[in-house]
Design an enzyme around this catalytic site. Structure first.
Site, PDB file in Angstrom:
ATOM      1  N   ASP A   1       1.048  -1.097   0.235  1.00 29.43           N
ATOM      2  CA  ASP A   1       0.145   0.306  -0.320  1.00 29.43           C
ATOM      3  C   ASP A   1       0.716   1.285   0.167  1.00 29.43           C
ATOM      4  O   ASP A   1       2.160   1.625   0.483  1.00 29.43           O
ATOM      5  CB  ASP A   1      -0.583   0.122   1.101  1.00 29.43           C
ATOM      6  N   ILE A   2       0.489   2.203  -0.557  1.00 29.24           N
ATOM      7  CA  ILE A   2       0.958   2.866  -0.807  1.00 29.24           C
ATOM      8  C   ILE A   2       1.856   4.002   0.757  1.00 29.24           C
ATOM      9  O   ILE A   2      -0.374   4.977   0.484  1.00 29.24           O
ATOM     10  CB  ILE A   2       1.488   4.124  -2.098  1.00 29.24           C
TER      11      ILE A   2
ATOM     12  N   ASN B   1      -2.722  12.859  -3.615  1.00 27.28           N
ATOM     13  CA  ASN B   1      -3.466  13.747  -4.863  1.00 27.28           C
ATOM     14  C   ASN B   1      -4.391  14.766  -4.454  1.00 27.28           C
ATOM     15  O   ASN B   1      -4.863  15.091  -4.959  1.00 27.28           O
ATOM     16  CB  ASN B   1      -4.934  11.799  -4.755  1.00 27.28           C
TER      17      ASN B   1
ATOM     18  N   ASP C   1      -2.422   9.030 -10.590  1.00 31.71           N
ATOM     19  CA  ASP C   1      -2.111   8.249 -11.380  1.00 31.71           C
ATOM     20  C   ASP C   1      -0.767   7.709 -11.918  1.00 31.71           C
ATOM     21  O   ASP C   1      -0.401   5.971 -11.890  1.00 31.71           O
ATOM     22  CB  ASP C   1      -3.385   7.724 -12.518  1.00 31.71           C
TER      23      ASP C   1
ATOM     24  N   GLU D   1      -4.793   2.465  -3.993  1.00 29.35           N
ATOM     25  CA  GLU D   1      -3.258   1.618  -3.990  1.00 29.35           C
ATOM     26  C   GLU D   1      -2.646   0.426  -3.166  1.00 29.35           C
ATOM     27  O   GLU D   1      -1.198   0.273  -3.336  1.00 29.35           O
ATOM     28  CB  GLU D   1      -2.826   3.255  -3.519  1.00 29.35           C
TER      29      GLU D   1
END
Length: 195
Positions: A59-60, A67, A76, A102
């Site tokens: 997971d980022i 964002n 993206d 993500e």
């Protein structure tokens, strides 16, 4: 000849529809539905042949902030970038999917805890050293991101997809709680049984 051409075009369209149904449109990796099918087959093979198997959930870190600051177009680009890193890092027998948002999942055949940890750290350090570019308030900016990873292994963490995914997700949560930008391997608590 025209009947042959129509048949070939129909076959191409069917193949394309299958690809659209099983791949994530942004990254070209497997989508969640396709990964669930792959997972069931890989787990069945691990049970039948007593093979090792590892699941990584990635997971980022602070992705919402990326964002909110730089916009979804930059988000993206970062998701695609992590997808590319995962595609390069995996072996031909491994499967990688964008599981949603993500979050990515990697299923590694014939991989024990040590091998899964090495792979996870390779992924984590490559993303950390990657530079992305975006704009905020009209100015181009350099963007650096990190990821947290959770690892679970078969049969120690479980013998079903639900148990393995839950264990890897629990380990991911521990990575997030432990400060992010790290890998955590799931370890069952004393007396806890793998499902």
């Amino acid at each position: 000849a025209s009947h042959m051409a129509v048949s070939l075009e129909g076959a191409r369209m069917i193949k394309r529809l299958e690809e659209l149904a099983t791949t994530d449109g942004l990254t070209g990796l497997l989508n969640k539905r396709a990964m669930l099918d792959v997972a069931e087959h890989k787990i069945a093979a691990a049970k039948r042949f007593s093979r090792k198997l590892a699941v990584l959930v990635t997971d980022i870190d602070h992705f919402k902030k990326v964002n909110d600051t730089h916009g979804h177009d930059v988000g993206d680009i970062i998701i695609k970038g992590l997808g590319d890193i995962l595609r390069r890092a995996k072996r031909t027998t491994d499967s990688v999917a964008r599981f949603g948002g993500e979050e990515f999942v990697v299923i590694c055949e014939e991989t024990d805890e040590h091998g899964a940890l090495l792979l996870a750290e390779r992924i984590r350090t490559e993303l950390e050293s990657t530079t992305f570019f975006g704009t905020a308030e009209g100015a181009q900016q350099v963007i650096k991101v990190t990821c947290s990873i959770g690892v679970a292994t078969f049969p120690r963490a479980g013998t079903s997809w639900d148990a393995l995914f839950k264990a890897a997700d629990t380990a991911l949560y521990a990575s997030k709680q432990g400060g992010r930008n790290r890998t955590t391997v799931f370890a069952p608590q004393k007396g806890e049984r793998a499902a």
